[in-house]
Design a protein around this motif. Structure first.
Motif, PDB file in Angstrom:
ATOM      1  N   THR A 138      37.723  18.787  37.597  1.00  0.00           N
ATOM      2  CA  THR A 138      38.214  20.036  38.196  1.00  0.00           C
ATOM      3  C   THR A 138      39.703  19.930  38.495  1.00  0.00           C
ATOM      4  O   THR A 138      40.466  20.876  38.281  1.00  0.00           O
ATOM      5  N   ARG A 144      41.661  20.477  35.442  1.00  0.00           N
ATOM      6  CA  ARG A 144      41.687  21.903  35.090  1.00  0.00           C
ATOM      7  C   ARG A 144      42.667  22.649  35.981  1.00  0.00           C
ATOM      8  O   ARG A 144      43.416  23.510  35.516  1.00  0.00           O
ATOM      9  N   ALA A 145      42.655  22.291  37.264  1.00  0.00           N
ATOM     10  CA  ALA A 145      43.563  22.957  38.194  1.00  0.00           C
ATOM     11  C   ALA A 145      45.012  22.677  37.834  1.00  0.00           C
ATOM     12  O   ALA A 145      45.893  23.474  38.128  1.00  0.00           O
ATOM     13  N   LEU A 146      45.265  21.531  37.209  1.00  0.00           N
ATOM     14  CA  LEU A 146      46.636  21.199  36.814  1.00  0.00           C
ATOM     15  C   LEU A 146      47.040  21.926  35.547  1.00  0.00           C
ATOM     16  O   LEU A 146      48.193  21.889  35.151  1.00  0.00           O
ATOM     17  N   GLY A 147      46.077  22.554  34.888  1.00  0.00           N
ATOM     18  CA  GLY A 147      46.393  23.285  33.670  1.00  0.00           C
ATOM     19  C   GLY A 147      46.226  22.453  32.406  1.00  0.00           C
ATOM     20  O   GLY A 147      46.771  22.811  31.371  1.00  0.00           O
ATOM     21  N   ARG A 204      50.228  27.372  37.108  1.00  0.00           N
ATOM     22  CA  ARG A 204      49.508  26.315  37.829  1.00  0.00           C
ATOM     23  C   ARG A 204      50.433  25.272  38.439  1.00  0.00           C
ATOM     24  O   ARG A 204      50.046  24.580  39.372  1.00  0.00           O
ATOM     25  N   ARG A 217      38.541  27.875  45.070  1.00  0.00           N
ATOM     26  CA  ARG A 217      38.639  27.594  43.642  1.00  0.00           C
ATOM     27  C   ARG A 217      38.922  28.862  42.834  1.00  0.00           C
ATOM     28  O   ARG A 217      39.554  28.801  41.779  1.00  0.00           O
ATOM     29  N   LEU A 242      42.549  29.504  42.445  1.00  0.00           N
ATOM     30  CA  LEU A 242      43.182  28.768  41.352  1.00  0.00           C
ATOM     31  C   LEU A 242      42.606  29.148  39.992  1.00  0.00           C
ATOM     32  O   LEU A 242      42.864  28.465  39.005  1.00  0.00           O
ATOM     33  N   GLN A 243      41.792  30.171  39.956  1.00  0.00           N
ATOM     34  CA  GLN A 243      41.186  30.642  38.707  1.00  0.00           C
ATOM     35  C   GLN A 243      40.305  29.567  38.072  1.00  0.00           C
ATOM     36  O   GLN A 243      40.170  29.496  36.859  1.00  0.00           O
ATOM     37  N   LEU A 244      39.731  28.693  38.912  1.00  0.00           N
ATOM     38  CA  LEU A 244      38.775  27.724  38.378  1.00  0.00           C
ATOM     39  C   LEU A 244      37.426  28.405  38.186  1.00  0.00           C
ATOM     40  O   LEU A 244      36.566  27.915  37.467  1.00  0.00           O
TER      41      LEU A 244
END
Lengths: 326, 274, 316
Positions: B167, B170-173, C84, C52, C55-57
């Protein structure tokens, strides 16, 4: 004679890196009908201590010292006698009711099984008693719940069932090992209420193990604070909270965020971290993190003693001064 | 699970045995041993002599030479077939576990189909249509290994995908390729690697069994399975002819299993941290 | 003051066993630049999901997440990837949030690589600087694997990773819940220092009200996917307006033996989010519930003192 007397318990666990001393010479006594809080952070040895009392240590663990329950040394009695004693006299409630309950058996069968086996109660009576117990621990429509499986209940309800099972054989001592850590705060309050109520009405002794000073403050008669396998301070609850002598206890208390402090108040954190339990320092385990420590603290481990007041023991050669009542 | 400690003598014995077999198989050509296919009709089923250290078989061929050359074939098939399974199955499982959705349903469905296919029939069909050769045998065994590797890879990927470091990436792009290669692959590789060694062990056994049944390595090439099969015919006169290759196969498979189990126990980096 | 983050009518849904569960139901929340907004609630209330979704997770079902004037829910993937760098996250489990097979130096450098910093020397310099900033010695830590560190140190590494791109907003999802008391205070202090040092805006998600009080300028309370109350921290703790906030405060075990816990303050447990109660979702546990609470879902409304509460019968 106290109900429970723990005498110089040492628990060693073998690890790949060497012997880990999980409990390092703990002495405790607990009288019938009293509640003892055991407070410690992770790795303080509080759980291993309770496992030692219950004789539920991992098989490779080495235990020395004496654990007398009702005058019987539990480390020396035959396994069969121990099994009976454990079921009828000492009961335990664990942190996670999801893992302490058997997922493939109904609540009813888990509840009645212990009673039938250890009390010799016939099935029909065991069911009646089971329903009564579920009602007592605050489970609505207990008759129906008897046929439920653990996964059909919420976390709080499961912990109530675990408490009902622990109470089913009317134990003299209940060990509650972090009974509310996995629960939400509103449910925690209910479970702590329930434990306190049962403890009083049954005149049980209770050992409440927790990492939370808040949990023991209002609900115990006496508190033992553990650090790095040792009891470092032990006193009646009010005495302990009002006159902390061991710098660790005071530092732990200070590090708690206070509800009455304004936002962005800086927390007096304890620097560093607990010592490596495999290579403990020769002196006081807390000395490397202690604000008051001096060279003498690194020489030898201070014993737990009560130099000033009876019943207030601490293991420190540079204790905090006794506060004078205002 | 009782597992030899990494430094335990059992682990080192197993590793040494594998080492000896592998080295012998590689340098077989330059070893001072007779050819494994030279027959000496007048010295059949002889006991150990200076010329033939482990005696000769029912056609008068040198048993030691056949064992060593047999190791070549058994090990090549045993190592190459799981490589096919590891490559294809591992990739499928990794992608299925990461992307989930329809692709995962497709992959798990395909795996079930392959698993439902009787392996012996497949081996027979391939032998019948494509001929009996070491390459075909390797391909068949590799294909049969794909489902197991897919499952191991998918299960490991599912576990690690749920961890917060994925996760976090993913949050880091981070893109899919980066997450799969940098975050998931290093974690999935270890259980897969340990499983690979077990796969080698299983493949060697299956190769032996197929060769024993005449579906595997074509004669006169010596594989351990072929040797056991041939030795069976003279079990009463010379039990060693079946017993020796069986023993070598047993020790090799046991060693691979032991090493695989030990490595799997070490897969968790927190092991021993307590 | 303009809001750096403005969540508008956000709805997040998940399929659970063939049914749709609404984890976040029409939540609107604004976080001002430079402030710390605490988000509290019990497990399953949707606070983590909300964090979340910012952050568009998770892809929201409807609603907007406006960050610095741009709606993140409509950004194209390449633009979102760029965005991000300005939004980061810190997770609850300090050990699980670090890849066990990568060295600390690589973990902390990862955001730089993704952001396209190609100069290896610059990356190394910045990794060393940020590790020092969070109280770790780069020479000792960089070449090691996460499992060689304690929970508190792992959380420092996580914070370093979140800080290295100098973001504007950090979503902290229960960042200290898994830590021991003595370590928790260190990390809370570190977050406060970093907030000042980097001029951060924080969305601080936690279930521990005392921790939330220590760090937040304002606090939002969530129950079953809805916001019950938003208020400046001091006001919320002094005069809670929502009965659920009151319950949460009363349930906290106080580390003071002179405050006898009042028995019976809490009743029941949160109902399942699969079938939430009609009207006000808290009504099944609320001592003040009346017929109106079952019929009509209360919306957030402003009280004179600046508190916002979603209750038909607020306590103040």
């Amino acid at each position: 004679m106290s109900l429970l007397e723990v005498e110089n318990i040492v628990v060693d666990l073998p690890t790949p890196r060497g012997m880990l001393r999980a409990v390092d010479g703990v002495n405790l006594t607990l009288d019938a009908g009293r509640t003892l809080g055991v407070v410690g952070e992770s790795g303080s040895g509080k759980t291993m201590l309770s496992r030692a009392i219950l004789q539920l240590l991992p098989r490779r663990a080495k235990l020395s010292g004496a654990i007398r329950f009702d005058g019987q040394d539990m480390t020396r009695i035959a396994p069969e006698t121990l099994r009976k004693l454990r079921a009828k006299s000492v009961a335990v409630v664990f942190q996670d009711p999801m893992t302490s309950l058997n997922p493939v058996l109904t609540i009813g069968s888990q509840l009645t099984e212990t009673m039938r086996e250890h009390l010799g109660v016939p099935q029909s009576e065991a069911i009646l008693r089971g329903v009564a117990l579920l009602a007592e621990v605050g489970i609505p429509s207990p008759e129906q719940r008897m046929g439920n499986y653990p996964h059909q209940l919420s976390g709080g309800m499961r912990q109530r069932v675990a408490i009902a099972i622990a109470l089913s054989c009317a134990p003299k001592l209940l060990i509650a090992d972090e009974p509310t850590t996995a629960l939400d705060v509103t449910v925690q309050a209910q479970i702590l209420d329930l434990l306190a109520r049962e403890q009083r009405s049954r005149h049980m002794a209770m050992m409440l193990i927790t990492h939370d000073l808040g949990v023991v403050a209002g609900r115990t008669d006496e508190v033992a604070v553990m650090y790095a396998g040792r009891v470092v301070e032990r006193a009646p609850t009010r005495e302990l909270f009002h006159h902390m002598r061991m710098p660790y206890t005071a530092a732990l208390m200070a590090a708690l965020p206070k509800l009455d402090a304004p936002p962005h108040t800086r927390l007096p954190a304890i620097g560093g971290r607990p010592p490596d339990p495999i290579n403990p320092p020769p002196g006081c385990s807390f000395a490397p993190r202690c604000f008051y420590a001096d060279a003498a603290c690194d020489k030898a481990k201070p014993p737990l003693s009560a130099p000033d007041r009876m019943a207030h023991q601490f293991a420190c050669i540079r204790p905090l001064p006794v506060k004078v009542a205002a | 699970m009782a597992v030899a400690k990494p430094t335990g003598p059992l682990f080192w014995c197993a590793l040494s045995w594998i080492g000896i077999i592998v080295v012998a198989a590689i340098v077989a050509g330059v070893l001072p041993i007779p050819s494994p296919t030279d027959m000496d009709i007048f010295a059949r089923r002889k006991g150990p002599t200076l010329a033939h250290l482990l005696g000769t078989d029912s056609l008068g061929r040198d048993v030691l030479a056949r064992l060593i050359y047999g190791a070549r074939i058994s090990l090549s098939v045993g190592l190459l077939a799981p490589v096919i399974g590891l490559g294809i199955g591992g990739a499928l499982g990794l992608l299925a576990g990461y992307f989930r959705g329809r692709f995962e349903i497709f992959v798990t469905g395909g795996v079930d189909v392959v698993l439902a296919f009787p392996p012996l029939i497949l081996a027979m069909a391939v032998t019948a249509f494509l001929g009996q050769s070491i390459v075909n045998l390797t391909l068949v065994l590799g294909f049969l290994g794909i489902p197991a590797f897919t499952r191991v890879a998918r299960a490991a990927t599912l576990t690690f995908s749920a961890r917060e470091f994925v996760t976090a990436a993913r949050a880091l792009g981070a893109g899919h390729a980066r997450i799969i290669l940098k975050e998931l692959l290093p974690n999935v590789a270890l259980p897969l690697g340990a499983f690979f060694l077990l796969g080698v062990a299983v493949t060697i056994v299956v190769e032996g069994a197929l060769s024993f049944l005449g579906l595997g390595v074509p004669p006169p090439a010596p594989s351990w399975g072929v040797m056991i099969g041939e030795g069976r015919e003279s079990l009463e006169m010379a039990p060693a002819l079946a017993f020796l290759p069986a023993m070598v196969l047993f020790l090799t498979v046991l060693s691979f299993n032991l090493v695989g189990d030990t490595l799997r126990a070490l897969t968790d980096p927190r092991q021993g941290a307590l | 003051m303009t809001a750096l983050l403005d969540i508008k009518d956000l709805v997040v849904e998940f399929p659970v066993g063939g049914r749709i569960v609404q984890a976040v139901t029409r939540v609107s929340l604004a976080v001002q630049r430079g402030e710390t907004l605490g988000l509290v609630g019990e497990s399953g209330c949707g606070k983590s999901t909300l964090g979340r979704a910012v952050l568009q997770l998770y892809q929201p079902k409807s609603g907007q997440v406006v960050f610095d004037g741009q709606d993140l829910t409509t950004l194209s993937p390449p633009l979102m990837r760029k965005m991000r760098q300005r939004l980061q996250m810190i997770f609850q489990d300090p050990i699980a949030s670090l890849n066990p097979r990568r060295r600390v130096g690589d973990i902390v450098a990862e955001p730089l690589i993704i952001a396209g910093v190609t100069d290896a020397d610059e990356r190394l310099r910045r990794v060393r600087a940020v590790l020092t900033e969070v109280g770790l010695d780069p020479d000792i830590t960089m070449a090691r694997l996460p499992h060689e560190f304690s929970g508190g140190q792992c959380q420092r590494i996580s914070i370093a990773r979140a800080l290295i791109l100098e973001p504007e907003l950090i979503v902290c999802d229960e960042p200290v819940s898994a830590l021991d008391v003595s370590i928790r205070a260190q990390i809370v202090n570190l977050l406060e220092d970093m907030k000042d040092r980097y001029g951060l805006t924080l969305l601080f998600i936690a279930h521990d009200l005392a921790v939330v009080k220590a760090v937040s300028d304002r606090v939002a309370v969530m129950y079953l996917g809805r916001i019950c109350e938003i208020a400046p921290t001091e006001a919320l703790f002094r005069t809670p307006a929502h009965p659920y906030t009151r319950l949460l405060l009363d349930a906290i075990p106080m580390p003071d033996p002179d405050i006898r816990p009042v028995e019976g303050v809490a009743v029941g447990e949160p109902p399942s989010p699969i079938a939430p109660p009609s009207g006000c979702r808290f009504r099944t546990r609320c001592p003040r519930a009346a017929d109106r609470c079952a019929a009509e879902m209360p919306e957030l409304m402003a009280l004179p003192g600046g508190q916002m509460v979603a209750c038909h019968f607020p306590l103040i």
